[in-house]
Design a protein around this motif. Structure first.
Motif, PDB file in Angstrom:
ATOM      1  N   TYR A   1       0.464   5.377   1.008  1.00 22.66           N
ATOM      2  CA  TYR A   1      -0.351   6.387   1.645  1.00 22.66           C
ATOM      3  C   TYR A   1       0.374   7.727   1.582  1.00 22.66           C
ATOM      4  O   TYR A   1       1.605   7.781   1.518  1.00 22.66           O
ATOM      5  CB  TYR A   1      -0.598   6.050   3.125  1.00 22.66           C
ATOM      6  CG  TYR A   1      -1.344   4.775   3.393  1.00 22.66           C
ATOM      7  CD1 TYR A   1      -0.660   3.577   3.583  1.00 22.66           C
ATOM      8  CD2 TYR A   1      -2.725   4.760   3.476  1.00 22.66           C
ATOM      9  CE1 TYR A   1      -1.334   2.391   3.841  1.00 22.66           C
ATOM     10  CE2 TYR A   1      -3.414   3.578   3.740  1.00 22.66           C
ATOM     11  CZ  TYR A   1      -2.708   2.415   3.922  1.00 22.66           C
ATOM     12  OH  TYR A   1      -3.391   1.247   4.178  1.00 22.66           O
TER      13      TYR A   1
ATOM     14  N   SER B   1       1.632  -6.148   3.809  1.00 23.20           N
ATOM     15  CA  SER B   1       1.012  -7.129   4.681  1.00 23.20           C
ATOM     16  C   SER B   1       0.966  -8.467   3.961  1.00 23.20           C
ATOM     17  O   SER B   1       1.056  -8.531   2.736  1.00 23.20           O
ATOM     18  CB  SER B   1      -0.395  -6.708   5.109  1.00 23.20           C
ATOM     19  OG  SER B   1      -1.288  -6.746   4.023  1.00 23.20           O
TER      20      SER B   1
ATOM     21  N   ASP C   1      -5.531  -1.419  -7.054  1.00 18.20           N
ATOM     22  CA  ASP C   1      -6.622  -0.495  -6.733  1.00 18.20           C
ATOM     23  C   ASP C   1      -6.030   0.904  -6.731  1.00 18.20           C
ATOM     24  O   ASP C   1      -5.331   1.279  -5.789  1.00 18.20           O
ATOM     25  CB  ASP C   1      -7.212  -0.863  -5.370  1.00 18.20           C
ATOM     26  CG  ASP C   1      -8.317   0.085  -4.925  1.00 18.20           C
ATOM     27  OD1 ASP C   1      -9.008  -0.239  -3.947  1.00 18.20           O
ATOM     28  OD2 ASP C   1      -8.497   1.162  -5.539  1.00 18.20           O
TER      29      ASP C   1
ATOM     30  N   TYR D   1      -3.134   0.373  -3.915  1.00 18.09           N
ATOM     31  CA  TYR D   1      -2.995  -0.913  -3.242  1.00 18.09           C
ATOM     32  C   TYR D   1      -2.700  -1.986  -4.282  1.00 18.09           C
ATOM     33  O   TYR D   1      -3.419  -2.098  -5.276  1.00 18.09           O
ATOM     34  CB  TYR D   1      -4.292  -1.200  -2.501  1.00 18.09           C
ATOM     35  CG  TYR D   1      -4.617  -2.630  -2.158  1.00 18.09           C
ATOM     36  CD1 TYR D   1      -5.893  -3.141  -2.429  1.00 18.09           C
ATOM     37  CD2 TYR D   1      -3.703  -3.454  -1.535  1.00 18.09           C
ATOM     38  CE1 TYR D   1      -6.234  -4.438  -2.092  1.00 18.09           C
ATOM     39  CE2 TYR D   1      -4.037  -4.758  -1.199  1.00 18.09           C
ATOM     40  CZ  TYR D   1      -5.302  -5.247  -1.475  1.00 18.09           C
ATOM     41  OH  TYR D   1      -5.630  -6.535  -1.140  1.00 18.09           O
TER      42      TYR D   1
ATOM     43  N   LEU E   1       4.088   7.205   2.747  1.00 17.94           N
ATOM     44  CA  LEU E   1       4.315   5.985   3.516  1.00 17.94           C
ATOM     45  C   LEU E   1       3.940   4.766   2.688  1.00 17.94           C
ATOM     46  O   LEU E   1       2.921   4.759   1.995  1.00 17.94           O
ATOM     47  CB  LEU E   1       3.469   5.993   4.785  1.00 17.94           C
ATOM     48  CG  LEU E   1       3.873   7.000   5.858  1.00 17.94           C
ATOM     49  CD1 LEU E   1       2.716   7.260   6.808  1.00 17.94           C
ATOM     50  CD2 LEU E   1       5.075   6.502   6.635  1.00 17.94           C
TER      51      LEU E   1
ATOM     52  N   GLN F   1      -0.696  -4.285   8.967  1.00 19.22           N
ATOM     53  CA  GLN F   1       0.179  -3.669   7.991  1.00 19.22           C
ATOM     54  C   GLN F   1       1.459  -3.209   8.681  1.00 19.22           C
ATOM     55  O   GLN F   1       1.429  -2.682   9.788  1.00 19.22           O
ATOM     56  CB  GLN F   1      -0.506  -2.477   7.324  1.00 19.22           C
ATOM     57  CG  GLN F   1      -1.650  -2.897   6.413  1.00 19.22           C
ATOM     58  CD  GLN F   1      -2.087  -1.799   5.476  1.00 19.22           C
ATOM     59  OE1 GLN F   1      -1.534  -0.709   5.475  1.00 19.22           O
ATOM     60  NE2 GLN F   1      -3.092  -2.092   4.661  1.00 19.22           N
TER      61      GLN F   1
ATOM     62  N   SER G   1      -7.747   3.721  -6.781  1.00 18.11           N
ATOM     63  CA  SER G   1      -8.832   4.663  -6.516  1.00 18.11           C
ATOM     64  C   SER G   1      -8.412   5.881  -5.692  1.00 18.11           C
ATOM     65  O   SER G   1      -9.106   6.889  -5.691  1.00 18.11           O
ATOM     66  CB  SER G   1      -9.988   3.937  -5.821  1.00 18.11           C
ATOM     67  OG  SER G   1      -9.551   3.380  -4.593  1.00 18.11           O
TER      68      SER G   1
ATOM     69  N   LEU H   1      -3.922   9.520   7.399  1.00 14.09           N
ATOM     70  CA  LEU H   1      -3.356   8.759   6.287  1.00 14.09           C
ATOM     71  C   LEU H   1      -4.321   8.754   5.110  1.00 14.09           C
ATOM     72  O   LEU H   1      -5.464   8.334   5.242  1.00 14.09           O
ATOM     73  CB  LEU H   1      -3.095   7.316   6.732  1.00 14.09           C
ATOM     74  CG  LEU H   1      -1.999   7.177   7.768  1.00 14.09           C
ATOM     75  CD1 LEU H   1      -2.165   5.901   8.555  1.00 14.09           C
ATOM     76  CD2 LEU H   1      -0.640   7.210   7.108  1.00 14.09           C
TER      77      LEU H   1
ATOM     78  N   ALA I   1      -7.061 -10.660   1.069  1.00 12.91           N
ATOM     79  CA  ALA I   1      -8.353 -10.161   1.528  1.00 12.91           C
ATOM     80  C   ALA I   1      -8.340  -9.592   2.941  1.00 12.91           C
ATOM     81  O   ALA I   1      -9.267  -9.755   3.698  1.00 12.91           O
ATOM     82  CB  ALA I   1      -9.402 -11.272   1.447  1.00 12.91           C
ATOM     83  N   GLY I   2      -7.292  -8.909   3.270  1.00 14.69           N
ATOM     84  CA  GLY I   2      -7.295  -8.147   4.503  1.00 14.69           C
ATOM     85  C   GLY I   2      -7.172  -8.959   5.770  1.00 14.69           C
ATOM     86  O   GLY I   2      -6.760 -10.107   5.760  1.00 14.69           O
ATOM     87  N   PHE I   3      -7.559  -8.358   6.886  1.00 16.45           N
ATOM     88  CA  PHE I   3      -7.480  -8.954   8.210  1.00 16.45           C
ATOM     89  C   PHE I   3      -6.043  -9.231   8.635  1.00 16.45           C
ATOM     90  O   PHE I   3      -5.818 -10.040   9.532  1.00 16.45           O
ATOM     91  CB  PHE I   3      -8.307 -10.252   8.312  1.00 16.45           C
ATOM     92  CG  PHE I   3      -9.782 -10.025   8.315  1.00 16.45           C
ATOM     93  CD1 PHE I   3     -10.546 -10.381   9.402  1.00 16.45           C
ATOM     94  CD2 PHE I   3     -10.420  -9.466   7.229  1.00 16.45           C
ATOM     95  CE1 PHE I   3     -11.910 -10.183   9.409  1.00 16.45           C
ATOM     96  CE2 PHE I   3     -11.788  -9.257   7.220  1.00 16.45           C
ATOM     97  CZ  PHE I   3     -12.534  -9.623   8.314  1.00 16.45           C
TER      98      PHE I   3
ATOM     99  N   TYR J   1       0.839  -1.194   0.000  1.00 16.89           N
ATOM    100  CA  TYR J   1       0.000   0.000   0.000  1.00 16.89           C
ATOM    101  C   TYR J   1       0.879   1.251   0.000  1.00 16.89           C
ATOM    102  O   TYR J   1       1.949   1.270   0.615  1.00 16.89           O
ATOM    103  CB  TYR J   1      -0.856   0.054   1.262  1.00 16.89           C
ATOM    104  CG  TYR J   1      -1.789  -1.108   1.478  1.00 16.89           C
ATOM    105  CD1 TYR J   1      -1.316  -2.341   1.924  1.00 16.89           C
ATOM    106  CD2 TYR J   1      -3.157  -0.975   1.264  1.00 16.89           C
ATOM    107  CE1 TYR J   1      -2.167  -3.408   2.123  1.00 16.89           C
ATOM    108  CE2 TYR J   1      -4.026  -2.037   1.470  1.00 16.89           C
ATOM    109  CZ  TYR J   1      -3.523  -3.238   1.904  1.00 16.89           C
ATOM    110  OH  TYR J   1      -4.382  -4.298   2.109  1.00 16.89           O
TER     111      TYR J   1
ATOM    112  N   PHE K   1      -5.132   7.159   1.627  1.00 19.59           N
ATOM    113  CA  PHE K   1      -4.847   6.008   0.776  1.00 19.59           C
ATOM    114  C   PHE K   1      -4.577   6.459  -0.658  1.00 19.59           C
ATOM    115  O   PHE K   1      -5.300   7.291  -1.212  1.00 19.59           O
ATOM    116  CB  PHE K   1      -6.038   5.051   0.799  1.00 19.59           C
ATOM    117  CG  PHE K   1      -6.000   3.998  -0.261  1.00 19.59           C
ATOM    118  CD1 PHE K   1      -6.727   4.145  -1.430  1.00 19.59           C
ATOM    119  CD2 PHE K   1      -5.228   2.861  -0.099  1.00 19.59           C
ATOM    120  CE1 PHE K   1      -6.708   3.169  -2.416  1.00 19.59           C
ATOM    121  CE2 PHE K   1      -5.193   1.882  -1.087  1.00 19.59           C
ATOM    122  CZ  PHE K   1      -5.937   2.040  -2.241  1.00 19.59           C
TER     123      PHE K   1
END
Lengths: 115, 110
Positions: free
Chosen positions: A35, A95, A56, A48, A91, A104, A58, A43, A99-101, A33, A45
């Motif tokens: 930032y 991770s 991503d 990603y 920055l 980071q 966006s 932060l 799919a996250g969780f 990522y 975004f």
């Protein structure tokens, strides 16, 4: 490596010049990522990357901003025709897993100053 | 998109006083993470909460996830000068993007 590294740590550039910022994630981390953090702010975004999936983008504020990542390794964030409002700390974080969780791990950042 | 509101923006306390920061969402959260950023430093992961009503402790820090999974809090008991920094909550959306709250900046007067 022991952690996420970023280079340069500081960059001063003249308005209108292009800059390239580098991020080396933790080995084996599939997600990366970028930032932006302006002075005293939160932060923001930017972009990603997850494995070989399409990034991503966006959060990129304008078409002057672009980023690349080769596989699951180094990433570069390029800002073309820099403006004074681009001054901030950039920055990078990585991770593991999909799919996250996952927590980071952040690099120390690159402080960009546009004069 | 999914967002979290974090309050307060700033908190100034006397050393030894307690401190709490809150994160609120209008939608149900699948998870929430907390990070700390020391002045001049980068964010460092503190903890993740995923279960409804979950409470986790790290020494003087207590983290809670609401029963409805729409809010979370971080409470510091008897603050010390080493607690100074900005505390961020963050959540992963379905696309795998970590969305950060605006942060609460804590200052501690010795």
């Amino acid at each position: 490596g022991a952690g996420v590294s970023q280079s340069p740590s500081n960059k001063v550039t003249e308005k209108g010049k292009d800059v390239e910022l580098r991020c080396d994630p933790i080995s084996g981390h599939t997600a990366l990522y970028w930032y932006r953090q302006r002075l005293g702010q939160g932060l923001e975004f930017l972009i990603y990357f997850q494995g070989n999936s399409a990034p991503d983008k966006s959060g990129l504020p304008s078409d002057r901003f672009s980023a690349e990542r080769t596989g699951e390794s180094v990433s570069t964030l390029t800002i073309q025709r820099t403006q004074q409002e681009d001054s901030a700390v950039y920055l990078c974080a990585s991770s593991s897993g999909l799919a996250g969780f996952y927590e980071q791990y952040f690099g120390p950042g690159t402080r960009l100053t546009v004069t | 998109g999914q967002q979290v509101m974090q309050i307060p923006q700033y908190q100034h306390v006397q050393e030894g006083e307690d401190f709490t920061t809150y994160c609120n969402s209008s939608t149900t959260l699948s998870n929430i993470q907390w990070y700390k950023q020391r002045p001049g430093g980068h964010p460092v992961f503190l903890i993740q909460l995923v279960k409804s009503g979950e409470v986790k402790k790290q020494k003087r820090l207590t983290f809670q996830f609401g029963e409805a999974k729409k809010n979370s809090s971080l409470h510091i008991t008897a603050t010390q000068t080493t607690d100074v920094g900005t505390y961020f909550c963050a959540l992963y959306n379905q696309g795998g993007k970590l969305i950060f709250g605006q942060g609460t900046e804590l200052s501690v007067k010795p």
